[in-house]
Design a protein around this motif. Sequence first.
Motif, PDB file in Angstrom:
ATOM      1  N   GLY A   1       0.942  -1.126  -0.048  1.00 14.69           N
ATOM      2  CA  GLY A   1      -0.104  -0.131   0.216  1.00 14.69           C
ATOM      3  C   GLY A   1       0.843   1.236   0.204  1.00 14.69           C
ATOM      4  N   GLU A   2      -0.042   2.255   0.176  1.00 12.91           N
ATOM      5  CA  GLU A   2       0.625   3.840  -0.009  1.00 12.91           C
ATOM      6  C   GLU A   2       1.861   3.897   1.124  1.00 12.91           C
ATOM      7  OE1 GLU A   2      -1.507   7.253   0.364  1.00 12.91           O
ATOM      8  OE2 GLU A   2      -3.347   5.925   1.066  1.00 12.91           O
ATOM      9  N   ASN A   3       1.516   3.307   2.386  1.00 16.38           N
ATOM     10  CA  ASN A   3       2.438   3.419   3.305  1.00 16.38           C
ATOM     11  C   ASN A   3       3.449   2.094   3.774  1.00 16.38           C
ATOM     12  OD1 ASN A   3       0.989   5.876   4.266  1.00 16.38           O
ATOM     13  ND2 ASN A   3      -0.721   4.551   4.502  1.00 16.38           N
ATOM     14  N   LYS A   4       3.864   1.593   2.717  1.00 20.81           N
ATOM     15  CA  LYS A   4       4.720   0.458   2.603  1.00 20.81           C
ATOM     16  C   LYS A   4       5.898   0.862   3.321  1.00 20.81           C
ATOM     17  CE  LYS A   4       6.791  -3.102  -0.347  1.00 20.81           C
ATOM     18  NZ  LYS A   4       8.106  -2.913   0.077  1.00 20.81           N
ATOM     19  N   ASP A   5       6.537   0.150   4.421  1.00 21.40           N
ATOM     20  CA  ASP A   5       7.803   0.273   5.021  1.00 21.40           C
ATOM     21  C   ASP A   5       7.551   1.466   5.878  1.00 21.40           C
ATOM     22  OD1 ASP A   5       8.973  -1.740   3.397  1.00 21.40           O
ATOM     23  OD2 ASP A   5       9.612  -0.395   2.038  1.00 21.40           O
ATOM     24  N   PHE A   6       6.296   1.887   6.333  1.00 26.61           N
ATOM     25  CA  PHE A   6       6.127   2.848   7.517  1.00 26.61           C
ATOM     26  C   PHE A   6       5.600   2.129   8.568  1.00 26.61           C
ATOM     27  CE2 PHE A   6       7.002   6.032   4.158  1.00 26.61           C
ATOM     28  CZ  PHE A   6       7.183   6.822   4.497  1.00 26.61           C
ATOM     29  N   PHE A   7       5.559   2.482   9.709  1.00 23.96           N
ATOM     30  CA  PHE A   7       5.517   2.155  11.038  1.00 23.96           C
ATOM     31  C   PHE A   7       3.863   2.725  11.302  1.00 23.96           C
ATOM     32  CE2 PHE A   7       5.010   1.746  15.617  1.00 23.96           C
ATOM     33  CZ  PHE A   7       4.978   0.552  15.930  1.00 23.96           C
ATOM     34  N   ASP A   8       3.100   1.919  11.521  1.00 19.35           N
ATOM     35  CA  ASP A   8       1.278   2.368  11.913  1.00 19.35           C
ATOM     36  C   ASP A   8       1.485   2.416  13.312  1.00 19.35           C
ATOM     37  OD1 ASP A   8      -1.076   2.930  12.338  1.00 19.35           O
ATOM     38  OD2 ASP A   8      -1.846   1.328  10.821  1.00 19.35           O
ATOM     39  N   ILE A   9       1.684   3.571  14.125  1.00 21.44           N
ATOM     40  CA  ILE A   9       1.678   3.753  15.588  1.00 21.44           C
ATOM     41  C   ILE A   9       0.364   3.707  16.057  1.00 21.44           C
ATOM     42  CG2 ILE A   9       1.571   6.405  15.717  1.00 21.44           C
ATOM     43  CD1 ILE A   9       3.433   6.082  17.929  1.00 21.44           C
ATOM     44  N   LYS A  10      -0.883   3.859  15.216  1.00 20.96           N
ATOM     45  CA  LYS A  10      -2.065   3.800  15.838  1.00 20.96           C
ATOM     46  C   LYS A  10      -2.555   2.463  15.814  1.00 20.96           C
ATOM     47  CE  LYS A  10      -7.109   4.835  14.893  1.00 20.96           C
ATOM     48  NZ  LYS A  10      -7.935   5.537  13.874  1.00 20.96           N
ATOM     49  N   LYS A  11      -2.519   1.592  14.752  1.00 20.49           N
ATOM     50  CA  LYS A  11      -2.932   0.186  14.597  1.00 20.49           C
ATOM     51  C   LYS A  11      -2.115  -0.548  15.671  1.00 20.49           C
ATOM     52  CE  LYS A  11      -3.156  -3.440  11.470  1.00 20.49           C
ATOM     53  NZ  LYS A  11      -3.000  -3.987   9.840  1.00 20.49           N
ATOM     54  N   ARG A  12      -0.722  -0.400  15.811  1.00 20.05           N
ATOM     55  CA  ARG A  12       0.206  -1.223  16.431  1.00 20.05           C
ATOM     56  C   ARG A  12       0.588  -0.811  17.846  1.00 20.05           C
ATOM     57  NH1 ARG A  12       1.619  -5.375  12.925  1.00 20.05           N
ATOM     58  NH2 ARG A  12       1.457  -5.056  10.699  1.00 20.05           N
ATOM     59  N   GLY A  13       0.339   0.329  18.017  1.00 23.69           N
ATOM     60  CA  GLY A  13       0.782   0.964  19.278  1.00 23.69           C
ATOM     61  C   GLY A  13      -0.465   1.337  20.219  1.00 23.69           C
ATOM     62  N   ILE A  14      -1.250   2.376  19.853  1.00 28.15           N
ATOM     63  CA  ILE A  14      -2.248   2.904  20.492  1.00 28.15           C
ATOM     64  C   ILE A  14      -3.598   2.329  20.716  1.00 28.15           C
ATOM     65  CG2 ILE A  14      -3.571   4.968  20.551  1.00 28.15           C
ATOM     66  CD1 ILE A  14      -1.461   6.778  19.219  1.00 28.15           C
ATOM     67  N   MET A  15      -3.949   1.735  19.537  1.00 24.80           N
ATOM     68  CA  MET A  15      -5.186   0.832  19.507  1.00 24.80           C
ATOM     69  C   MET A  15      -5.077  -0.539  20.372  1.00 24.80           C
ATOM     70  SD  MET A  15      -6.562   1.007  15.947  1.00 24.80           S
ATOM     71  CE  MET A  15      -7.755  -0.199  16.079  1.00 24.80           C
ATOM     72  N   PRO A  16      -3.979  -1.077  20.677  1.00 24.77           N
ATOM     73  CA  PRO A  16      -4.116  -2.185  21.583  1.00 24.77           C
ATOM     74  C   PRO A  16      -4.226  -1.969  22.832  1.00 24.77           C
ATOM     75  CG  PRO A  16      -2.092  -2.570  19.836  1.00 24.77           C
ATOM     76  CD  PRO A  16      -2.806  -1.128  19.955  1.00 24.77           C
ATOM     77  N   LEU A  17      -3.623  -0.724  23.180  1.00 32.58           N
ATOM     78  CA  LEU A  17      -3.636  -0.145  24.562  1.00 32.58           C
ATOM     79  C   LEU A  17      -5.298   0.288  24.978  1.00 32.58           C
ATOM     80  CD1 LEU A  17      -0.596   1.506  25.271  1.00 32.58           C
ATOM     81  CD2 LEU A  17      -1.188  -0.447  26.539  1.00 32.58           C
ATOM     82  N   THR A  18      -5.730   0.935  23.894  1.00 34.76           N
ATOM     83  CA  THR A  18      -6.935   1.405  23.929  1.00 34.76           C
ATOM     84  C   THR A  18      -8.054   0.234  24.084  1.00 34.76           C
ATOM     85  OG1 THR A  18      -6.530   3.219  22.470  1.00 34.76           O
ATOM     86  CG2 THR A  18      -8.821   2.869  22.862  1.00 34.76           C
ATOM     87  N   ASP A  19      -8.002  -0.698  23.226  1.00 36.49           N
ATOM     88  CA  ASP A  19      -8.917  -1.927  23.280  1.00 36.49           C
ATOM     89  C   ASP A  19      -8.789  -2.401  24.818  1.00 36.49           C
ATOM     90  OD1 ASP A  19      -9.485  -1.291  20.765  1.00 36.49           O
ATOM     91  OD2 ASP A  19      -8.505  -2.946  19.876  1.00 36.49           O
TER      92      ASP A  19
END
Length: 640
Positions: free
Chosen positions: A522-540
């Motif tokens: 996708g357009e964010n290839k090789d970028f780190f998704d801090i929302k999906k992989r960092g913030i959301m797990p703690l939120t959930d």
Amino acid sequence: MTNTIAARISDFLSNFPPFSLLEKDQLIKIASVVRVNYYEQGKAIFTKNEKAHDFFYIVHKGAVDLQKVTENQEPETIDKCDEGDVFGLRPLFAGENYQINAVTDEESVVYAIPINEFKPLAISNEQVGNFLMESFASNTRNPYSIDHRGKLISEEEGIGFKKEALFDLHPIPIVKKIVTVSPETSIKKAATLMSKKRVGSVIVVVDKKPVGIVTDVNFREEVVTGNISIDDFISDIMISPVICHSKKITIAQAQLMMMKHNINHICITKDGTPNTKVKGIVSEHDIMVSQGNNPSVLMKAINRANSTSKLNRIRSKIMLLLEGYLKSNIPLTHISKIIFELNDATIKRTIQRCLLKMDTPPPVQFAWMSLGSQGRKEQLLHTDQDNALVFEDVPEEKLEETRAYFLKLATKVTKRLNIIGYDFCPADMMARNPQYCLSTSEWKDQFSKWVTASGNDEILLCQIFFDFDIAFGDSRLTNAISDHIFDILKGNKVFLSKLAAQALRNPSPLGFFRQFLVEQDGENKDFFDIKKRGIMPLTDAGRLLILEHRVKNISNTAERFEKLAQLEPNNKEIYDACAYSSKALIKFRTKQGLLNKDSGRFINLEYLSKEDKIKLKRCFKTIKEIQELIKLRFETTYYL
């Protein structure tokens, strides 16, 4: 015979300090000499550099803008005076010209109080004198009511911020563009340098250490009057010793120092003493300018904004405030509360203006709900708008007609929020969508269906709507929905287990050899998704565990974990770590967003320092630990 006009003025003044601190006979005496002035909108009461009047002022009706004048000679509002606010007093006591403009924001009635009548009372009355000193020191018109007038107030309820949050925590931008000269420099040469560099002061140094300072005032009083020749040394007119401070000076500290030493400039040095190199300077003008981004000033501006474009400009100032707070390393707890209240006020004001544009008033009571990060009081950057609307139950034959009214209102609101900077939700999860514009009964039925027919889609919708916060309207409607949610969740272990499985859908974002897991396509290839992989797990995780304990009215992730630490002392260490990690990740995302002028969600790891990567990995270790706790407690793993 009683002077009825003076009596009415006295009654009004008695409600506001410093007049409320006067004896009754003193108040009547002042009221009898008050001038009642009427001004049309846009009328200047006084302007910058104008000689101080024989009066100071208090707003009776209407509003007055206090404006600084920019370098381009453009007026910019730094404060708004409402009913009972005093202004124009400081120049009278300081013996100086006005430093700002006072211009009516709307048709106004203003009382003018003669300083010659008031000054003896201020000197003889200790309480009044203390009020004035505190007012000058804190730059507030009413320092005795910080707990009330200093609050960021919403329609139904507000979060108050202590004086320190508005002033002591607010840093002053230090001017590094300075002119330094030696003591033997001629006054003429120093003045020429000041004019060329367009600065209002020159610092006299020996070995780069400050020994004196000369300002425009010194030139006016000593040179222009002919007391000293322009060919004399600058040391002949310098003020010495120099009052110094380190670079971490706040508004309150600077104001108190200036009042204490009767100065208008503070020299910034490496260690805060005259014994080290000059780093910059702070002037009274800098303090005045910094007030333009003060949260209480921005709040007043929001509540008075009469156009979407004005709200958009204010939104830009909120971002500047946010950036300043982050640079000063102010705790995220303070930042989040202030930015949430400003965002919330913006939404409220938008809804209020849209209601005025509707052909008729609302047919029934309603409430506007903020969802997602704004509902959790975690929205700091420009992100998507997620919202919904609930309206009072109506007879079946009136239902669609009522819904049509609120859909029209919601369309107006979401359009204007988009202009202000809140992007439309890509999934159209907004109040303008008929699926999310429902009556109270319909919302209860909807939640019941989501909980009982809980597939992955329903679980995801539940998670979003469990984090709502009322932004405008009748809180009884949203309370009824909250009560219903907790009723249907009571004893529902099956649903909580499914919610737990969803909370595990994003495992720890570190792969083999503790490497960051980045987007593979996708357009964010090789970028780190801090929302999906960092913030959301703690939120959930925080949402799941707080629901298990049936705790209402806490939607913020960090606050949820802090509450859990109280409820489960044996797990206090991990919950405290989760609270810290949640704030750290949000702060990190916000800094990245401000740096890259985007949402801060996708991060190029190549530009992160080693220290940043280490901090992130510590947070991700916490995610792994809280997910292990969830696996054991709910005996589940993530499933597709």
